[in-house]
Design a protein around this motif. Sequence first.
Motif, PDB file in Angstrom:
ATOM      1  N   VAL A 269       0.751  -1.162   0.066  1.00  0.00           N
ATOM      2  CA  VAL A 269       0.089   0.019   0.023  1.00  0.00           C
ATOM      3  C   VAL A 269       0.953   1.188   0.028  1.00  0.00           C
ATOM      4  O   VAL A 269       2.137   1.229   0.277  1.00  0.00           O
ATOM      5  CB  VAL A 269      -0.919  -0.058   1.383  1.00  0.00           C
ATOM      6  N   GLY A 270       0.378   2.588  -0.517  1.00  0.00           N
ATOM      7  CA  GLY A 270       1.039   3.624  -0.246  1.00  0.00           C
ATOM      8  C   GLY A 270       0.551   4.355   1.017  1.00  0.00           C
ATOM      9  O   GLY A 270      -0.458   3.948   1.861  1.00  0.00           O
ATOM     10  N   GLY A 275      -2.739   6.220   7.408  1.00  0.00           N
ATOM     11  CA  GLY A 275      -3.939   5.309   8.318  1.00  0.00           C
ATOM     12  C   GLY A 275      -3.974   4.091   7.665  1.00  0.00           C
ATOM     13  O   GLY A 275      -4.204   2.910   8.429  1.00  0.00           O
ATOM     14  N   THR A 276      -4.121   3.699   6.359  1.00  0.00           N
ATOM     15  CA  THR A 276      -4.240   2.596   5.616  1.00  0.00           C
ATOM     16  C   THR A 276      -3.294   1.652   6.101  1.00  0.00           C
ATOM     17  O   THR A 276      -3.332   0.569   6.601  1.00  0.00           O
ATOM     18  CB  THR A 276      -4.288   2.636   4.151  1.00  0.00           C
ATOM     19  N   VAL A 297       4.791   1.825  -0.095  1.00  0.00           N
ATOM     20  CA  VAL A 297       5.613   2.399  -1.199  1.00  0.00           C
ATOM     21  C   VAL A 297       5.221   4.021  -1.090  1.00  0.00           C
ATOM     22  O   VAL A 297       4.128   4.572  -0.613  1.00  0.00           O
ATOM     23  CB  VAL A 297       5.048   1.927  -2.398  1.00  0.00           C
ATOM     24  N   ASP A 298       6.495   4.949  -1.395  1.00  0.00           N
ATOM     25  CA  ASP A 298       6.467   6.191  -1.352  1.00  0.00           C
ATOM     26  C   ASP A 298       6.957   6.729  -2.611  1.00  0.00           C
ATOM     27  O   ASP A 298       7.967   6.391  -3.096  1.00  0.00           O
ATOM     28  CB  ASP A 298       7.340   6.460  -0.052  1.00  0.00           C
ATOM     29  N   PRO A 299       6.193   7.806  -2.992  1.00  0.00           N
ATOM     30  CA  PRO A 299       6.803   8.363  -3.997  1.00  0.00           C
ATOM     31  C   PRO A 299       7.870   9.463  -3.893  1.00  0.00           C
ATOM     32  O   PRO A 299       8.319   9.485  -2.741  1.00  0.00           O
ATOM     33  CB  PRO A 299       5.795   9.254  -4.488  1.00  0.00           C
ATOM     34  N   GLU A 300       8.409  10.061  -5.090  1.00  0.00           N
ATOM     35  CA  GLU A 300       9.382  10.967  -4.692  1.00  0.00           C
ATOM     36  C   GLU A 300       8.765  12.254  -4.047  1.00  0.00           C
ATOM     37  O   GLU A 300       7.601  12.319  -3.945  1.00  0.00           O
ATOM     38  CB  GLU A 300      10.075  11.376  -5.915  1.00  0.00           C
ATOM     39  N   SER A 373      -1.455   6.779  -8.039  1.00  0.00           N
ATOM     40  CA  SER A 373      -0.985   6.119  -6.702  1.00  0.00           C
ATOM     41  C   SER A 373      -1.029   4.636  -6.860  1.00  0.00           C
ATOM     42  O   SER A 373      -0.311   3.849  -6.134  1.00  0.00           O
ATOM     43  CB  SER A 373      -1.955   6.490  -5.488  1.00  0.00           C
ATOM     44  N   THR A 374      -2.101   4.119  -7.583  1.00  0.00           N
ATOM     45  CA  THR A 374      -2.266   2.742  -7.978  1.00  0.00           C
ATOM     46  C   THR A 374      -0.981   2.352  -8.885  1.00  0.00           C
ATOM     47  O   THR A 374      -0.535   1.130  -8.603  1.00  0.00           O
ATOM     48  CB  THR A 374      -3.441   2.409  -8.898  1.00  0.00           C
ATOM     49  N   GLY A 375      -0.604   2.849  -9.609  1.00  0.00           N
ATOM     50  CA  GLY A 375       0.837   2.709 -10.283  1.00  0.00           C
ATOM     51  C   GLY A 375       1.797   2.568  -9.302  1.00  0.00           C
ATOM     52  O   GLY A 375       2.726   1.733  -9.533  1.00  0.00           O
TER      53      GLY A 375
END
Length: 464
Positions: A269-270, A275-276, A297-300, A373-375
């Motif tokens: 999950v992101g 919370g999720t 997972v975390d983006p830039e 975010s799904t990507g």
Amino acid sequence: MNTSYEVFLFSLGRKISSKGARARVQTQERVRNQPRPRSLHRSRNLLGRGGICSGSVAISPHEIRSEWVQNAFKTIYRLDQRESTTPMLQLQDFHGGTPSFSKGDNGIDLYIKNEAAHLSGSLKHRLARSLFIYALATGKLREKMTVVEASSGSTAISEAWFARRLGLKYISVVAANTSHDKIEAIESLGGQCVVVDSTSKIYDKCDEIVKYLNGKAQQSGEDVGGAYYMDQFTNAEAATDWRGNNNLATEIFQQLEKERFPEPSWIVVGAGTGGTATTIGRYLGYHQRLDTRLCVVDPEDSVFFDCYTTGDRTVRLSSGSSKIEGIGRPRVEPSFRPEVIDRMHRVPDSASLAAMHFLRKLLGPTGQVPGASTGTNLYGSILLIDEMRRQGKGAASLVTLLCDDGRRYEDTYYNNAWLEKEGFEIGPYLDQIKEFWESGILRKLESPRSYSTPSWAHIPLSSL
């Protein structure tokens, strides 16, 4: 002495004459009839036989479990009954068959839970529901109040959806760079958007609005109205029941019960509020799901990954913000709990967008359109599957989430001119992901050199 708000409290056990008792009770009656601040609780003495004081009692000025609150709960529960759960899809190849990494007895099956199927269109439907229930149950949200939130994305859309059904006004404070489509979606549900210059000013503006509306209600002398700050970033972990009530993790395990590998090795999950991830991590620990681990997972341009690696909750972005809407934050939010997370991956933004485009092609013109975010979730899952295969760990399953409806991003993430303008080079990642789907081997990718979207990835959104 100002008797307008003064309340006479008798010492416990002090004996007074019946005449004195009557006089003081009459005085208290006059005091109770005087106007008082809405925030003060009404207080009075408890008189026993013979004028013996047996203590004092304080009474809330609000009817906490009012008829309106009871009806609000009933409305939310009726809405729950109208949707059972969101679909769980096992990802296939472009011909409806099994991807190379999933073939054979030692294969790895990849599932994606379609949270965009919620009535308000995203994973944040669950959070919005929990936040409203939390606010109602704690007596903080009452009739005719205005709900205020710091959000310009899916959370605001879902909260506006619930607020409309409860007959409440809704205000979302958004940054100036918020897409027109998002603002339009919030306003179409009866919400109002207040725009500030930057993300850093959102929180102070929320406090300012709430203070103003509560002051206005207090001056009116009415016992209803005012405002409540929903504050998703602080309340997400407290509002969500991680033990099992309407819990995302509960549904995941129930839906996998009949699959060949019912206990997933990883849930991916992101982190937006955090919370999720926190809910799933706590659920895994509470129910002793020892074979399942949690990867976030975390983006830039986000600080969650840095917080996880350093343990520093004070880390901040000096400038900018996440370009992957719905996840990534410039500060560590209170609901993010690193101690329940087994692993984190930082995913390049171009990889997130490439995986989003790939999944849209994979699901076809009649399937759900995913968002960015799904990507991020999908690319993180691919990295894990590749690692497991290299380590000889098969006969397993992974689960990730399809977070929101990608149709909201027609003018941005699904617009090739916009991608090129913003400098996202997704072509090399698209080819890498497609090759992995066909061969089960994730080719090491050199730094992308130029923007190019392969022709096979193009499906006009207007045709979906």
